[in-house]
Design a protein around this motif. Sequence first.
Motif, PDB file in Angstrom:
ATOM      1  N   ARG A  87       4.350  22.832  -3.004  1.00 54.35           N
ATOM      2  CA  ARG A  87       4.375  22.276  -1.641  1.00 54.35           C
ATOM      3  C   ARG A  87       4.678  23.419  -0.672  1.00 54.35           C
ATOM      4  O   ARG A  87       5.763  23.532  -0.106  1.00 54.35           O
ATOM      5  CB  ARG A  87       5.406  21.164  -1.542  1.00 54.35           C
ATOM      6  CG  ARG A  87       5.126  19.988  -2.466  1.00 54.35           C
ATOM      7  CD  ARG A  87       6.266  18.990  -2.463  1.00 54.35           C
ATOM      8  NE  ARG A  87       6.457  18.388  -1.156  1.00 54.35           N
ATOM      9  CZ  ARG A  87       7.544  17.705  -0.791  1.00 54.35           C
ATOM     10  NH1 ARG A  87       8.553  17.578  -1.654  1.00 54.35           N
ATOM     11  NH2 ARG A  87       7.648  17.182   0.400  1.00 54.35           N
ATOM     12  N   PHE A 134       5.754  22.546   3.045  1.00 59.45           N
ATOM     13  CA  PHE A 134       7.118  22.033   3.103  1.00 59.45           C
ATOM     14  C   PHE A 134       8.133  23.148   2.898  1.00 59.45           C
ATOM     15  O   PHE A 134       9.112  23.258   3.638  1.00 59.45           O
ATOM     16  CB  PHE A 134       7.319  20.953   2.035  1.00 59.45           C
ATOM     17  CG  PHE A 134       8.762  20.570   1.826  1.00 59.45           C
ATOM     18  CD1 PHE A 134       9.418  19.763   2.741  1.00 59.45           C
ATOM     19  CD2 PHE A 134       9.471  21.039   0.718  1.00 59.45           C
ATOM     20  CE1 PHE A 134      10.752  19.427   2.563  1.00 59.45           C
ATOM     21  CE2 PHE A 134      10.792  20.703   0.532  1.00 59.45           C
ATOM     22  CZ  PHE A 134      11.437  19.897   1.459  1.00 59.45           C
ATOM     23  N   PRO A 153       5.446  19.698   6.298  1.00 59.39           N
ATOM     24  CA  PRO A 153       4.986  18.530   5.534  1.00 59.39           C
ATOM     25  C   PRO A 153       3.686  17.945   6.061  1.00 59.39           C
ATOM     26  O   PRO A 153       2.840  17.497   5.278  1.00 59.39           O
ATOM     27  CB  PRO A 153       6.151  17.533   5.705  1.00 59.39           C
ATOM     28  CG  PRO A 153       7.341  18.382   5.972  1.00 59.39           C
ATOM     29  CD  PRO A 153       6.835  19.546   6.769  1.00 59.39           C
ATOM     30  N   ILE A 154       3.510  17.952   7.392  1.00 60.24           N
ATOM     31  CA  ILE A 154       2.244  17.452   7.950  1.00 60.24           C
ATOM     32  C   ILE A 154       1.093  18.350   7.496  1.00 60.24           C
ATOM     33  O   ILE A 154       0.009  17.878   7.153  1.00 60.24           O
ATOM     34  CB  ILE A 154       2.315  17.389   9.489  1.00 60.24           C
ATOM     35  CG1 ILE A 154       3.335  16.330   9.926  1.00 60.24           C
ATOM     36  CG2 ILE A 154       0.947  17.066  10.085  1.00 60.24           C
ATOM     37  CD1 ILE A 154       3.597  16.296  11.413  1.00 60.24           C
ATOM     38  N   ASP A 192       0.957  20.040   4.684  1.00 59.76           N
ATOM     39  CA  ASP A 192       0.665  19.766   3.275  1.00 59.76           C
ATOM     40  C   ASP A 192      -0.263  18.561   3.123  1.00 59.76           C
ATOM     41  O   ASP A 192      -1.088  18.510   2.214  1.00 59.76           O
ATOM     42  CB  ASP A 192       1.966  19.511   2.504  1.00 59.76           C
ATOM     43  CG  ASP A 192       2.734  20.789   2.215  1.00 59.76           C
ATOM     44  OD1 ASP A 192       2.104  21.862   2.137  1.00 59.76           O
ATOM     45  OD2 ASP A 192       3.972  20.714   2.071  1.00 59.76           O
ATOM     46  N   LYS A 193      -0.121  17.578   4.018  1.00 62.83           N
ATOM     47  CA  LYS A 193      -0.936  16.364   3.913  1.00 62.83           C
ATOM     48  C   LYS A 193      -2.271  16.492   4.656  1.00 62.83           C
ATOM     49  O   LYS A 193      -3.307  16.074   4.163  1.00 62.83           O
ATOM     50  CB  LYS A 193      -0.157  15.160   4.481  1.00 62.83           C
ATOM     51  CG  LYS A 193       1.020  14.747   3.618  1.00 62.83           C
ATOM     52  CD  LYS A 193       1.681  13.479   4.168  1.00 62.83           C
ATOM     53  CE  LYS A 193       2.819  13.024   3.265  1.00 62.83           C
ATOM     54  NZ  LYS A 193       3.473  11.788   3.764  1.00 62.83           N
ATOM     55  N   MET A 194      -2.209  17.067   5.878  1.00 60.42           N
ATOM     56  CA  MET A 194      -3.387  17.104   6.734  1.00 60.42           C
ATOM     57  C   MET A 194      -4.105  18.448   6.737  1.00 60.42           C
ATOM     58  O   MET A 194      -5.220  18.558   7.239  1.00 60.42           O
ATOM     59  CB  MET A 194      -2.986  16.740   8.180  1.00 60.42           C
ATOM     60  CG  MET A 194      -2.231  15.439   8.313  1.00 60.42           C
ATOM     61  SD  MET A 194      -3.256  14.007   7.926  1.00 60.42           S
ATOM     62  CE  MET A 194      -4.441  14.055   9.271  1.00 60.42           C
ATOM     63  N   ARG A 205     -10.448  23.326  -0.398  1.00 58.46           N
ATOM     64  CA  ARG A 205      -9.159  22.758  -0.803  1.00 58.46           C
ATOM     65  C   ARG A 205      -8.654  23.360  -2.101  1.00 58.46           C
ATOM     66  O   ARG A 205      -7.450  23.543  -2.302  1.00 58.46           O
ATOM     67  CB  ARG A 205      -9.273  21.245  -0.939  1.00 58.46           C
ATOM     68  CG  ARG A 205      -7.946  20.521  -1.091  1.00 58.46           C
ATOM     69  CD  ARG A 205      -7.077  20.724   0.130  1.00 58.46           C
ATOM     70  NE  ARG A 205      -5.759  20.101  -0.049  1.00 58.46           N
ATOM     71  CZ  ARG A 205      -4.724  20.341   0.732  1.00 58.46           C
ATOM     72  NH1 ARG A 205      -4.825  21.205   1.724  1.00 58.46           N
ATOM     73  NH2 ARG A 205      -3.570  19.740   0.521  1.00 58.46           N
TER      74      ARG A 205
END
Length: 401
Positions: A137, A140, A277-278, A280-282, A396
Motif C-alpha cells: 500500500r 498509504f 489512501p485515495i 491507492d484506490k483511485m 496498473r
Amino acid sequence: MAITAENTPRFEKATMSILVAVSFCHMLNDIMQSLLSSLYPLFKANYNLDFVQIGLLTMTFQVTASLLQPVVGLATDRWPMPFSLPIGMASTFCGLILLGNATNFPLLLLAASLIGIGSSIFHPESSRVARVASGGRHGFAQSFFQVGGNAGQAIGPLIAAFIVLPLGQHSVAWLSAIAMLGILVLGWVGNWYSGHHRRSGNRAAPSKTLPLARQKVMIAFLILVLLTATKNVYMASISSYFTFYAIHKFGVSVQGAQIMLFLFLGSVAVGTFLGGPIGDKMGARFVIWFSILGVIPFALLLPYANFFWTCILSVVIGLIFASAFSAIVVFAQELVPGRVGMIAGIFFGFAFGAGGLGAAVLGTFADSYGIEFVYRICSYLPLLGLLTVLLPSIPRANALK
C-alpha cells in the motif's frame, strides 16, 4: 537468510509499528525544522533583519537539504545505510543547540544549514523504510509517513508562540531533547531495517524496466518536477511570510498570526494523509489532477479576502494542495522503478530547494513592493498545474510493483 512462511507474519506484524515510528520521527524532525520559520519575527527583531535576510535563512536551510537529498538517495539505493537515520537527527540536534545560542546572523545561517543537512539525510532513507514497510500500500505508507512531517510543521508554530517567544531565543536549545528522542527511535528503526535487509538478501532485485517509452517517462518526470516546484514555492509564500502578511493586513498579534499559520499547516497535515489512501484506490494520477487543479480558484481569491475568509481559504488551500505530494512521489517511483531512494531524494530535496529559492525571491519582492504584492503574484502560480493534463497513465501492473 531467506524469508520463510514462518517469519513472514512477524514481519507483517512489525510493519505498522515501523510506519508509526518513522512517521513519529518525521513529526519530531519537522517540529524542529518549522521552528526556524516560526521564529522569523523573533530573529527579525533581535538581529534587525530585513526580508532579504529572512529569505536567505530559508534558502540556506532548504537548499542545503535540496542539494544533498538526491545524493543521499542515490547512494542508499546502491549501499543501504540503515543507521544513517539517527546520524541525520544528530545533525539537527547540533543545529538546534546553535540556533538557541547564536549571537549573529552568520551563526543563524550555520544553524540553518545543520538542520538542513539533518533533513537531507532523514527524508530519503525514512521514505524508503516507509515503502519497505508498506505491504504494497505505497500511497498509504507514503502519506502516513508524510503526515507526521506535516503534523510537526503545524505543531512547530504553537511551540514557537507559547514557549519560545515568551521565554526567548535560548529556549530553542532546550528543544534539542526532541532530537535526542528521535535519535533513540531511529536507532531502533535502523536496527529493524538492517535485519529486514539481511532477510531479503535472497530476493531478486526489483525490476528497473520502465513502464512507458523513455521519452514519455522523461516528459512526465519533468512535469512532476515542475508541479512540485510550483506547489512548494506557493507553500513557501505562506510558511515563510503568512505571519507577516496577517500582521500587516489585519493587525493581528504575533501569537494570533502563529495560530493562523497553525490552522493552515494543520489542514496541510490532513490533506496529506487523505491523499495517499485515495491514491491507492483511485490512482496517483487522479489525486494529482484533483489537488493541483482544484486549488486554483481558492488561490486566486486569497489575496482579496477579508480576515474571516482568509482563515477559511488558507485551510481549504492547505487541505487540497497538500494531497498532491505523496501522490507525486508514488507516481514518480512507478515511472522509474527500482530507484526508490533517488526519487524520494529528488522530490523531497527539490521540494525544499524550490521553496527555499522561492522564499529568497519573494523576500526581495516583499522588501521592494510590499508583502501583499507577494500574495497577489503567488495566487497565479497554481495555474501552472494545468500541465497535469500531459501526465500519462501508467499500466496498473506496473503501478502495483
